[in-house]
Write an enzyme that holds these catalytic residues in place. Structure first.
Site, mmCIF file in Angstrom:
data_model
loop_
_atom_site.group_PDB
_atom_site.id
_atom_site.type_symbol
_atom_site.label_atom_id
_atom_site.label_comp_id
_atom_site.label_asym_id
_atom_site.label_seq_id
_atom_site.Cartn_x
_atom_site.Cartn_y
_atom_site.Cartn_z
ATOM 1 N N LYS A 197 45.450 23.672 42.073
ATOM 2 C CA LYS A 197 46.128 23.138 40.877
ATOM 3 C C LYS A 197 47.134 24.209 40.437
ATOM 4 O O LYS A 197 46.779 25.189 39.801
ATOM 5 C CB LYS A 197 45.093 22.898 39.766
ATOM 6 C CG LYS A 197 45.457 21.818 38.765
ATOM 7 C CD LYS A 197 46.687 22.065 37.930
ATOM 8 C CE LYS A 197 46.475 23.047 36.795
ATOM 9 N NZ LYS A 197 47.745 23.364 36.095
ATOM 10 N N GLU A 272 41.770 36.728 38.664
ATOM 11 C CA GLU A 272 42.895 37.684 38.666
ATOM 12 C C GLU A 272 43.604 37.471 37.342
ATOM 13 O O GLU A 272 44.275 36.458 37.153
ATOM 14 C CB GLU A 272 43.857 37.388 39.827
ATOM 15 C CG GLU A 272 43.265 37.579 41.208
ATOM 16 C CD GLU A 272 43.310 39.027 41.666
ATOM 17 O OE1 GLU A 272 43.821 39.892 40.938
ATOM 18 O OE2 GLU A 272 42.808 39.286 42.775
ATOM 19 N N GLU A 404 49.177 42.454 26.444
ATOM 20 C CA GLU A 404 50.126 42.085 27.502
ATOM 21 C C GLU A 404 51.252 41.259 26.878
ATOM 22 O O GLU A 404 51.015 40.158 26.387
ATOM 23 C CB GLU A 404 49.406 41.256 28.573
ATOM 24 C CG GLU A 404 50.277 40.936 29.753
ATOM 25 C CD GLU A 404 49.564 40.067 30.790
ATOM 26 O OE1 GLU A 404 48.980 39.038 30.411
ATOM 27 O OE2 GLU A 404 49.601 40.429 31.986
HETATM 28 P P1 NAD Z 1 47.509 30.517 31.948
HETATM 29 O O1 NAD Z 1 46.157 31.107 31.901
HETATM 30 O O2 NAD Z 1 48.079 29.902 30.738
HETATM 31 O O3 NAD Z 1 47.592 29.393 33.070
HETATM 32 C C1 NAD Z 1 47.213 29.637 34.400
HETATM 33 C C2 NAD Z 1 46.783 28.344 35.051
HETATM 34 O O4 NAD Z 1 45.613 27.877 34.383
HETATM 35 C C3 NAD Z 1 47.810 27.211 34.962
HETATM 36 O O5 NAD Z 1 47.776 26.469 36.162
HETATM 37 C C4 NAD Z 1 47.275 26.360 33.819
HETATM 38 O O6 NAD Z 1 47.637 24.994 33.904
HETATM 39 C C5 NAD Z 1 45.785 26.514 34.020
HETATM 40 N N1 NAD Z 1 44.971 26.243 32.825
HETATM 41 C C6 NAD Z 1 45.293 26.408 31.523
HETATM 42 N N2 NAD Z 1 44.253 26.006 30.743
HETATM 43 C C7 NAD Z 1 43.271 25.587 31.560
HETATM 44 C C8 NAD Z 1 41.958 25.052 31.376
HETATM 45 N N3 NAD Z 1 41.443 24.861 30.167
HETATM 46 N N4 NAD Z 1 41.237 24.745 32.473
HETATM 47 C C9 NAD Z 1 41.728 24.932 33.710
HETATM 48 N N5 NAD Z 1 42.963 25.413 33.958
HETATM 49 C C10 NAD Z 1 43.715 25.746 32.895
HETATM 50 O O7 NAD Z 1 48.454 31.682 32.527
HETATM 51 P P2 NAD Z 1 50.009 31.630 32.756
HETATM 52 O O8 NAD Z 1 50.669 31.712 31.424
HETATM 53 O O9 NAD Z 1 50.362 30.523 33.683
HETATM 54 O O10 NAD Z 1 50.245 32.994 33.585
HETATM 55 C C11 NAD Z 1 50.391 34.222 32.985
HETATM 56 C C12 NAD Z 1 49.118 35.033 33.065
HETATM 57 O O11 NAD Z 1 48.667 35.125 34.412
HETATM 58 C C13 NAD Z 1 49.312 36.449 32.612
HETATM 59 O O12 NAD Z 1 48.242 36.860 31.802
HETATM 60 C C14 NAD Z 1 49.325 37.239 33.909
HETATM 61 O O13 NAD Z 1 48.981 38.596 33.765
HETATM 62 C C15 NAD Z 1 48.365 36.477 34.723
HETATM 63 N N6 NAD Z 1 48.570 36.754 36.149
HETATM 64 C C16 NAD Z 1 47.656 37.520 36.824
HETATM 65 C C17 NAD Z 1 47.868 37.828 38.161
HETATM 66 C C18 NAD Z 1 46.904 38.688 38.938
HETATM 67 O O14 NAD Z 1 46.980 38.711 40.162
HETATM 68 N N7 NAD Z 1 46.008 39.402 38.286
HETATM 69 C C19 NAD Z 1 48.987 37.333 38.808
HETATM 70 C C20 NAD Z 1 49.889 36.567 38.093
HETATM 71 C C21 NAD Z 1 49.656 36.267 36.757
#
Ligand code: NAD
Length: 509
Positions: A197, A272, A404
């Protein structure tokens, strides 16, 4: 606050013909392209060229996701993927890598238009992803178990490595193609089947990847993609007992929520999450190289990078000399239109995110940090652009030093002793990445040993290769991806005890 960066801002060109065609995608479930049962779709505007819709994909609900999980379950339970030899899987994964390269320009353009990152950067990322698939393909032939030959004269132990089952993979918007390619080839290489997803903002390249994989010979049902919003579509992957492993990349907030759901079902979870990467600069560092690295570390991908070097922790004796070089670079850095060939960083993912970054800048000013440069979105443009921003005199307890921001915003903190530098670097809830800049290898290595972060660099930043593990300490996550470590996330290990000769009787008649 008015931006002082209009001179090096590359204004978006709204008449670029590459913006004119909207791509309509369908999900890939059991090898078949599908719309959502509801018929609803999500439109995506280019964040660098607002009001240009560049993609549209189905808005899945639990019913669609349940169908994809069922397909992945059948493909796992009935094969043939998990039963294939490593060599057979490897051959197919190599063909996926070739397919990625054959479509690299198309994939790079989609990635650029949906995320807002520079096209040239996206080209490099797609090439790197082909290498991730190639590496995992090679390793897929050599996934071995273990033997225990010293557990008794009439006993022999075998450790069988088996595929873990159905893997649910949820990815974010900042590096859509890299993150899916850091997970899927390892899961498939281990013999698992997957349901991915992607982020609702950036689903195009993930769907194209699954189509390329199907064409390359990955059997139907092995690599499924569902698109839609997190709570509606993603959460099902944490809840459904037919999913054996949940691999989540994204925010700490969502990761924690999903981990608690998964815990209730005793589901394995890999997380992650976010970061607040320190860049420690010692007084003996090559300051030209460090200034360039710090600029790259904080501005790359407009700062929307989990392994950003967003905190500069610098020896007070070279602080002003370093900041002077950094400010000079920052003033000359071309940022703006993602389609501009010379652009070093592009747009932020959304207006909401842009506002969030701006609110952190206000918080920094309010808490008494000194704003040396930037600090505002670029006014009157048709995209989500934020100027390079540098803070000095940041206290470690300020929000801009602890949280962050996920934008091109640097927080500078001075230090006098190596102990202080290490304490500052380790002094946040995160532990994803860290850099040390010094000409003295002993100083650099001894400092790195004391850092609580999963990916460290000496005299570089934001570097990685498929061979090396990535992952977080503390709130930055659980588990490791890439290298040989990545396969363990998607494997089960079965202990097989064999008795040689007649077993010892339990009850003597
Ligand atoms: P997010 O947590 O808002 O969303 C990530 C994913 O989770 C999306 O696909 C979103 O649709 C899904 N999601 C959101 N709510 C959900 C729920 N209730 N149930 C299931 N899925 C759900 O993050 P973002 O804004 O897309 O990305 C930014 C974040 O990701 C930052 O904190 C960044 O540091 C982190 N990140 C970490 C890594 C790593 O390798 N550690 C890499 C890239 C990004």
């Amino acid at each position: 606050m008015q931006s002082r960066f209009q001179d090096n801002f590359v204004a978006p060109n709204l008449s670029d013909t590459r913006l004119s065609s909207k791509r309509a995608y369908r999900m890939l479930i059991d090898g078949v392209s599908k719309d959502a049962v509801s018929g609803q779709v999500i439109d995506r505007e280019s964040p660098g060229h607002r009001s240009c819709v560049v993609g549209a994909w189905p808005q899945a609900t639990a019913e669609d996701v349940g169908g994809a999980i069922g397909a992945a379950r059948r493909a796992f339970d009935h094969g043939p993927w998990p039963q294939m030899s490593g060599a057979e899987r490897s051959t197919i994964l190599h063909r996926v890598a070739e397919g990625i390269l054959a479509h690299s320009e198309e994939l790079a353009l989609i990635e650029c238009l949906e995320t807002g990152k520079p096209l040239n950067q996206a080209r490099g990322e797609i090439e790197y992803c082909a290498d991730l698939w190639t590496y995992a393909a090679g390793q897929a032939r050599g996934l071995e178990g273990d033997t225990h030959n010293a557990i008794g004269a009439n006993r022999l132990g075998l450790v069988l490595r088996e595929p873990a089952g159905v893997v649910g993979i949820i990815t974010p918007w900042n590096f859509p193609f890299i993150i899916v390619s850091e997970r899927v080839p390892w899961a498939l290489g281990a013999g698992c089947t997957v349901v991915v997803k992607p982020s609702e903002f950036t689903s195009g390249t993930t769907i194209r990847l699954a189509e390329i994989a199907l064409q390359a010979g990955v059997p139907p049902g092995v690599f499924n993609v569902v698109t839609g919003y997190g709570p509606e579509a993603g959460q099902v992957l944490a809840e459904d007992p037919r999913v054996d492993v949940l691999a989540f990349t994204g925010s700490v907030r969502v990761g924690t929520h999903l981990a608690s759901i998964a815990a209730a079902g005793v589901k394995r979870v890999g997380l992650e999450l976010g970061g607040k990467g320190p860049q420690i600069v010692f007084a003996d560092a090559d300051l030209e190289a460090a200034a360039d690295g710090i600029a790259y570390g904080v501005y790359h991908n407009a700062g929307q990078c989990c392994i950003s070097g967003s905190r500069l922790i610098v020896a007070n004796s070279v602080r002003s000399a370093l900041l002077e070089r950094l400010l000079d670079l920052s003033r000359r850095l071309p940022f703006g239109d993602p389609l501009g060939e010379g652009t070093r960083y592009g747009a932020m993912v959304s207006q909401t995110h842009l506002d969030k970054v701006a609110s952190y800048v206000s918080a920094g000013v309010k808490e008494g940090a000194e704003l040396l440069l930037g600090g505002d979105m670029v006014a009157a443009t048709s995209g989500n652009y934020f100027a390079p921003t540098v803070f000095d005199k940041v206290r470690p307890d300020m929000r801009i030093a602890q949280e962050e921001i996920f934008g091109p915003v640097l927080a500078t903190i001075g230090f006098d002793t190596p102990e202080e530098a290490v304490a500052l670097a380790n002094g946040t809830p995160f532990g994803l990445s860290a850099s040390v800049w010094s000409r003295d290898l002993e100083t650099a290595i001894q400092t790195t040993r004391r850092l609580r972060a999963g990916r460290c660099w000496i005299n570089s930043v934001i570097d990685g290769t498929p061979e090396m593990p990535i992952g977080g300490y503390k709130k930055s996550g659980v588990g490791r991806e890439l290298g040989r470590y990545g396969f363990d996330e998607y494997s089960q290990f079965k202990g097989l005890h064999m008795t040689l000769g007649r077993p010892q009787p339990w009850f003597q008649h």
